[in-house]
Enzyme design. Structure first.
Site, short mmCIF file in Angstrom:
data_model
loop_
_atom_site.label_atom_id
_atom_site.label_comp_id
_atom_site.label_asym_id
_atom_site.label_seq_id
_atom_site.Cartn_x
_atom_site.Cartn_y
_atom_site.Cartn_z
N GLY A 54 -0.57 0.67 -8.03
CA GLY A 54 0.14 -0.22 -8.95
C GLY A 54 0.34 0.51 -10.26
CB CYS A 81 -3.35 5.05 -6.65
SG CYS A 81 -2.73 5.75 -8.19
CE1 TYR A 82 -4.38 -1.49 -12.13
CE2 TYR A 82 -4.48 -2.78 -10.10
CZ TYR A 82 -4.58 -2.70 -11.48
OH TYR A 82 -4.89 -3.81 -12.21
CG HIS A 168 -0.36 7.53 -3.63
ND1 HIS A 168 -0.24 6.17 -3.61
CD2 HIS A 168 -0.41 7.91 -4.92
CE1 HIS A 168 -0.19 5.72 -4.87
NE2 HIS A 168 -0.30 6.76 -5.68
CD GLU A 170 0.15 5.37 -0.14
OE1 GLU A 170 -0.94 5.93 0.07
OE2 GLU A 170 0.44 4.84 -1.23
CG ASP A 226 17.84 -6.66 11.43
OD1 ASP A 226 17.36 -5.70 12.06
OD2 ASP A 226 17.97 -6.67 10.19
CE LYS A 366 17.57 -2.21 10.71
NZ LYS A 366 18.26 -3.42 10.25
#
Ligand code: XMP
Length: 510
Positions: A54, A81-82, A168, A170, A226, A366
């Site tokens: 964040g 992180c945050y 991070h 990710e 979709d 997706k």
């Protein structure tokens, strides 16, 4: 099914975190830290909790925070992180500004022995982006990684199963990121990898068969990924009682209307109503040149036609929508049922009321929607198709839209797509299409002078369509496309290639 909670503190990578967990076949859901309570977290029975990053500083009283009892639930926690700094702060440690030693970008991290770093290298490259740092560890915690500038790049309290990383994991730049998530999710939280799309299909079919017993359901089918996957999935559950309305406004690509109808009606046996309303749209758009007015007219007319077609049906109680997880998160961080504000169904008139709305894909990203589509047998060219704007070719014809211009653009665009497919047999550009400009120029064909339109070709590479780079198409591809278009399509005397990236240009011209 085991579940991981991604507790969102306003980070820009929250979706990526959830995707990384789901790639390990464990279900993860994102909830805003401001909209979920400690009680709910307990009741939901999560196997683990991940605090996201964040932009704030934990010592700022206005920053997002959480009841520190969350660290006492006995549920494993990973802070990023945050999120890492927040753990330090809530557990009684100290966080300070790293004014002179903030880190941004690829950084070498040295890891020590720890369950989170099992099967990773001691020295690796990680992605850092922070100005604050943990200057004092809370009691019970041990430092487990550091960098040249950051004394605590990771810490853990093994006994309480609380872990924190300043970098991070990710982001793909972090070499050991995948392994960190795998260690946390499996070794620390003890999750079973039971999130897969085959089960998703079976569960959804069973759920909707039951939930929609005896009910008639309406869906606006556009032929996009979709709505197509929603249609086939629901059809599997309730068959004939699903009625799909396909509004063909004539602004689709060459032969697309027929293709959508053939695929879903003949191949899947869907109860499909095709409204052929090209003339209605052309009449409404006559003389209109302003891009925003065109969009507005197309959007409003779409809803009017949809409403009209729906009005002809008896007894429709339920509306189905192709909302997917990023739509849900972006419009409310997963907390409330939101009606997708999409031109297809957005702003439905109040007079169209339904008992309820179902959104079978609202938990899927997706790539997961595509996987479901493939498993349901939807053709690959439909499942992996490039995005197509709601207002269709309407925003790719500059100036007034006429039947003749539409015909010219459809033919030219089809040739361009054919040539691209030939020259990129594996990975095509993320989006590519032709634009019919309003500018005309002099040409010569045989012995005769021509005065035709200038056609622009556009191709871009992008991850998220927020930014995009123009594709470096080969000269051969450009030359062949140009040769064929000027030869085969009457009305075009010049072909140009758009070499503008986004920003400053947008992907579409209007
Ligand atoms: P821009 O032109 O904003 O496009 O750079 C980014 C992406 O969004 C698509 N796009 C739309 N999609 N309705 C849609 O459903 C629209 O009105 C619309 N306008 C742009 C565009 O094709 C690109 O993929």
């Amino acid at each position: 099914m085991d579940k991981i909670l991604v507790l969102d503190f306003g980070g820009q990578y929250d979706q990526l975190i959830a995707r990384r967990v789901r790639e390990l076949h464990v279900y993860a859901e994102i909830r805003s830290c401001r909209k979920i309570t400690l009680n709910e977290i307990e009741e939901n029975g999560y196997k683990g909790i991940i605090f996201t990053g964040g932009p704030n500083s934990v010592y700022d009283p206005a920053s997002p925070t959480f009841d520190k009892e969350i660290l006492e639930l006995g549920v494993p926690v990973l802070g990023i992180c945050y999120g890492a700094q927040l753990i330090a702060y809530l557990a009684g440690g100290k966080v300070e500004s790293a004014a002179n030693s903030s880190e941004y970008g690829k950084t070498t991290v040295y890891a020590e022995k720890d369950p989170l770093f099992e099967h990773t290298k001691e020295k690796s490259i990680c992605w850092m982006s922070h100005t604050d740092y943990i200057s004092e560890l809370p009691s019970g915690f041990r430092r487990t990684a550091y960098t040249d500038k950051c004394p605590c790049a990771a810490m853990s309290n093994e006994q309480k199963k609380i872990y924190a990383v300043q970098f991070h994991p990710e982001v793909t730049h972090t070499e050991i990121g995948k392994q960190i998530f795998s260690n946390f999710v499996f070794a620390v939280c003890g999750c079973t990898p039971d999130w897969n799309m085959d089960d998703f299909i079976d569960r959804s079919v069973e759920k909707f068969r039951d939930e929609l017993k005896g009910k008639k359901v309406l869906l606006a089918l556009s032929g996009g990924v979709d709505s197509s996957v929603t249609a086939v999935l629901l059809h599997k559950a309730i068959g004939e009682r699903l009625v799909c309305v396909f509004v063909d406004h004539g602004l689709l690509r060459k032969d697309e209307g027929d293709y959508v109808e053939k695929t879903f009606k003949d191949r899947f046996g869907l109860n499909l109503i095709r409204a052929n309303v090209q003339e209605v749209f052309l009449a409404k758009l006559k003389g209109v040149t302003d891009p925003e007015s065109k969009r507005k007219i197309i959007g409003e007319e779409f809803i009017r036609v949809f409403e009209q077609e729906a009005g002809k049906l008896d007894n429709v109680q339920v509306l189905a929508q192709g909302t997917i997880y990023p739509d849900v998160i972006e419009s409310g961080k997963g907390d409330s049922a939101v009606i997708k504000s999409h031109h297809n169904v957005g702003g439905l008139p109040e007079s169209m009321s339904f008992e309820k709305i179902v959104e079978p894909l609202r938990d899927l990203f997706k790539d997961e929607v595509r996987e479901v589509g493939v498993k349901l047998g939807i053709p690959a060219d439909l499942v992996y198709r490039q995005p197509f704007p709601g207002p269709g070719l309407g925003v790719r014809i500059i100036g007034e839209i006429t039947e003749k211009k539409l015909h010219i653009l459809k033919e030219a665009d089809a040739i361009f797509r054919e040539e691209i497919r030939k020259s990129f047999p594996g990975k095509e550009p993320d989006q590519y299409f032709a634009v019919l400009t309003d500018s005309r120029s002099v040409g010569v064909m045989g012995d005769a002078r021509t005065y035709g339109y200038t056609l622009a070709l556009r191709a871009v590479d992008t991850d998220d369509f927020m930014t995009a780079e123009w594709t470096r198409l080969s000269y051969e591809c450009l030359a062949e496309t140009s040769r064929r278009i000027t030869n085969e399509v009457q009305g075009i005397s010049r072909v140009v290639y758009d070499i503008t990236s986004k920003p400053p240009g947008t992907v579409e011209w209007e």
